[in-house]
Scaffold this active site. Structure first.
Site, PDB file in Angstrom:
ATOM      1  N   ASP A   1      62.162  29.319 -31.512  1.00 45.95           N
ATOM      2  CA  ASP A   1      61.098  28.352 -31.198  1.00 45.95           C
ATOM      3  C   ASP A   1      60.241  27.940 -32.408  1.00 45.95           C
ATOM      4  O   ASP A   1      59.877  26.765 -32.523  1.00 45.95           O
ATOM      5  CB  ASP A   1      60.185  28.878 -30.089  1.00 45.95           C
ATOM      6  CG  ASP A   1      60.787  28.693 -28.708  1.00 45.95           C
ATOM      7  OD1 ASP A   1      61.792  27.962 -28.592  1.00 45.95           O
ATOM      8  OD2 ASP A   1      60.256  29.264 -27.742  1.00 45.95           O
TER       9      ASP A   1
ATOM     10  N   GLU B   1      79.103  39.669 -24.674  1.00 51.44           N
ATOM     11  CA  GLU B   1      79.080  38.195 -24.586  1.00 51.44           C
ATOM     12  C   GLU B   1      80.152  37.662 -25.529  1.00 51.44           C
ATOM     13  O   GLU B   1      79.864  37.146 -26.597  1.00 51.44           O
ATOM     14  CB  GLU B   1      77.674  37.683 -24.926  1.00 51.44           C
ATOM     15  CG  GLU B   1      76.644  38.158 -23.919  1.00 51.44           C
ATOM     16  CD  GLU B   1      75.264  37.558 -24.127  1.00 51.44           C
ATOM     17  OE1 GLU B   1      75.177  36.389 -24.532  1.00 51.44           O
ATOM     18  OE2 GLU B   1      74.283  38.285 -23.890  1.00 51.44           O
TER      19      GLU B   1
ATOM     20  N   HIS C   1      60.823  36.609 -21.545  1.00 53.47           N
ATOM     21  CA  HIS C   1      60.403  35.208 -21.713  1.00 53.47           C
ATOM     22  C   HIS C   1      61.183  34.281 -20.788  1.00 53.47           C
ATOM     23  O   HIS C   1      60.658  33.308 -20.273  1.00 53.47           O
ATOM     24  CB  HIS C   1      60.602  34.750 -23.154  1.00 53.47           C
ATOM     25  CG  HIS C   1      59.587  35.308 -24.083  1.00 53.47           C
ATOM     26  ND1 HIS C   1      58.330  34.761 -24.222  1.00 53.47           N
ATOM     27  CD2 HIS C   1      59.628  36.367 -24.914  1.00 53.47           C
ATOM     28  CE1 HIS C   1      57.650  35.460 -25.098  1.00 53.47           C
ATOM     29  NE2 HIS C   1      58.423  36.443 -25.537  1.00 53.47           N
ATOM     30  N   LYS C   2      62.487  34.588 -20.607  1.00 53.55           N
ATOM     31  CA  LYS C   2      63.301  33.739 -19.731  1.00 53.55           C
ATOM     32  C   LYS C   2      62.792  33.832 -18.295  1.00 53.55           C
ATOM     33  O   LYS C   2      62.752  32.836 -17.574  1.00 53.55           O
ATOM     34  CB  LYS C   2      64.772  34.155 -19.793  1.00 53.55           C
ATOM     35  CG  LYS C   2      65.488  33.696 -21.062  1.00 53.55           C
ATOM     36  CD  LYS C   2      66.973  34.015 -20.950  1.00 53.55           C
ATOM     37  CE  LYS C   2      67.733  33.581 -22.192  1.00 53.55           C
ATOM     38  NZ  LYS C   2      69.143  33.988 -22.127  1.00 53.55           N
TER      39      LYS C   2
ATOM     40  N   PHE D   1      59.752  32.146 -27.974  1.00 52.96           N
ATOM     41  CA  PHE D   1      60.574  33.255 -28.453  1.00 52.96           C
ATOM     42  C   PHE D   1      61.715  32.712 -29.321  1.00 52.96           C
ATOM     43  O   PHE D   1      61.867  31.499 -29.479  1.00 52.96           O
ATOM     44  CB  PHE D   1      61.126  34.069 -27.267  1.00 52.96           C
ATOM     45  CG  PHE D   1      62.144  33.340 -26.434  1.00 52.96           C
ATOM     46  CD1 PHE D   1      61.750  32.436 -25.466  1.00 52.96           C
ATOM     47  CD2 PHE D   1      63.511  33.567 -26.613  1.00 52.96           C
ATOM     48  CE1 PHE D   1      62.688  31.757 -24.685  1.00 52.96           C
ATOM     49  CE2 PHE D   1      64.462  32.899 -25.838  1.00 52.96           C
ATOM     50  CZ  PHE D   1      64.038  31.994 -24.881  1.00 52.96           C
ATOM     51  N   GLY D   2      62.490  33.628 -29.860  1.00 52.27           N
ATOM     52  CA  GLY D   2      63.707  33.260 -30.588  1.00 52.27           C
ATOM     53  C   GLY D   2      63.456  32.261 -31.710  1.00 52.27           C
ATOM     54  O   GLY D   2      62.616  32.460 -32.585  1.00 52.27           O
TER      55      GLY D   2
ATOM     56  N   HIS E   1      65.823  22.615 -23.027  1.00 51.49           N
ATOM     57  CA  HIS E   1      67.186  22.714 -22.498  1.00 51.49           C
ATOM     58  C   HIS E   1      67.180  23.444 -21.146  1.00 51.49           C
ATOM     59  O   HIS E   1      67.906  23.077 -20.230  1.00 51.49           O
ATOM     60  CB  HIS E   1      68.066  23.455 -23.517  1.00 51.49           C
ATOM     61  CG  HIS E   1      67.432  24.707 -24.086  1.00 51.49           C
ATOM     62  ND1 HIS E   1      66.141  24.730 -24.580  1.00 51.49           N
ATOM     63  CD2 HIS E   1      67.880  25.978 -24.199  1.00 51.49           C
ATOM     64  CE1 HIS E   1      65.847  25.950 -24.988  1.00 51.49           C
ATOM     65  NE2 HIS E   1      66.875  26.723 -24.770  1.00 51.49           N
TER      66      HIS E   1
ATOM     67  N   ASP F   1      72.623  31.427 -20.060  1.00 54.93           N
ATOM     68  CA  ASP F   1      73.156  31.649 -21.409  1.00 54.93           C
ATOM     69  C   ASP F   1      72.785  30.430 -22.220  1.00 54.93           C
ATOM     70  O   ASP F   1      72.994  29.287 -21.806  1.00 54.93           O
ATOM     71  CB  ASP F   1      74.662  31.877 -21.427  1.00 54.93           C
ATOM     72  CG  ASP F   1      75.067  32.553 -22.734  1.00 54.93           C
ATOM     73  OD1 ASP F   1      74.625  33.699 -22.968  1.00 54.93           O
ATOM     74  OD2 ASP F   1      75.767  31.933 -23.548  1.00 54.93           O
TER      75      ASP F   1
ATOM     76  N   ASN G   1      65.595  39.459 -20.999  1.00 55.96           N
ATOM     77  CA  ASN G   1      64.628  38.685 -21.782  1.00 55.96           C
ATOM     78  C   ASN G   1      63.438  38.280 -20.896  1.00 55.96           C
ATOM     79  O   ASN G   1      63.552  37.401 -20.039  1.00 55.96           O
ATOM     80  CB  ASN G   1      65.348  37.448 -22.348  1.00 55.96           C
ATOM     81  CG  ASN G   1      64.461  36.599 -23.247  1.00 55.96           C
ATOM     82  OD1 ASN G   1      63.238  36.613 -23.121  1.00 55.96           O
ATOM     83  ND2 ASN G   1      65.090  35.863 -24.147  1.00 55.96           N
TER      84      ASN G   1
END
Ligand code: IMP
Length: 200
Positions: free
Chosen positions: A159, A43, A11-12, A156-157, A184, A73, A9
């Site tokens: 958001d 996962e 963005h991470k 992302f995700g 987080h 994670d 990812n």
């Protein structure tokens, strides 16, 4: 110091590099792509810590003995959905990990849920694995609620749907700079940064 990031990812990588820079730590986040990509990892442990550990060790197995690996994670836990999508956040709408489909599924699942029952929180576990079997875990949480409709173009995700406590805008409206002060991931990072500072 290089930290190889056990994630595909992008963005991470950006968010974690931003956090390292903001903390004035001489850390270079290196995407797994640079070392041939993140190995396929199921996962399936059912916990954020278990999944983060699995990802960290999978990438570490590909790297020299002195390498440090960081895995993230994370996921969104929605109270009205008994904590779902939770650890399944990346695959909520199916195994292909389509974030637009995940978001659409969440919007549909929350349709008609009144404002007072739209509370949710993001969880992030940062797992660091290094030489000699060293393993350390840092966790962070961000409380908030879900809006009715997606708003904003950053991040992302989930958001666009997540409005952090104390704000009226979604993470995607607030943008990366604000998100990086209260997310987080930022909160989990506080513990990791302290540990990195204490490293010999
Ligand atoms: P992971 O890559 O297995 O940790 O999956 C994390 C999933 O949780 C992502 O694919 C997103 O769907 C969601 N997620 C985690 N952190 C965030 C965030 O900061 N913003 C939005 N969605 C997130």
């Amino acid at each position: 110091m290089k930290l190889f990031l056990a994630s595909g990812n992008a963005h991470k990588v950006v968010e974690l590099q931003w956090l390292a820079d903001a903390a004035n730590l001489p850390i270079e986040m290196v995407s797994a792509r640079v070392v041939g990509g993140m190995p396929e990892v199921a996962e399936d442990t059912g916990t954020f810590v278990g999944n983060a550990r699995k990802k960290a060790l999978a990438l570490r197995g590909k790297l020299p003995a002195d390498a440090w690996v960081l895995a993230d994670d994370s996921g969104l836990c929605v109270d009205a959905l008994d904590g779902s999508p939770g650890v399944e956040s990346a695959y909520y709408a199916g195994p292909q990990g389509d974030s637009a489909a995940n978001l659409a599924k969440l919007i549909a699942a929350m349709r008609g849920v009144p404002t007072e029952h739209r509370s949710a929180h993001f969880v992030c576990v940062l797992f660091i694995a290094g030489p000699g079997g060293a393993e350390h875990i840092f966790a962070g949480k961000c409380l908030g609620r879900l809006s009715e409709a997606p708003r904003g173009g950053a991040g992302f995700g989930y958001d666009p749907l997540f409005v952090p406590e104390g704000h009226a805008e979604s993470f995607a409206e607030l943008g990366d700079t604000v998100k990086s002060t209260l997310s987080h991931r930022a909160r989990a990072w506080v513990g990791l940064a302290e540990w990195l500072r204490g490293m010999p």
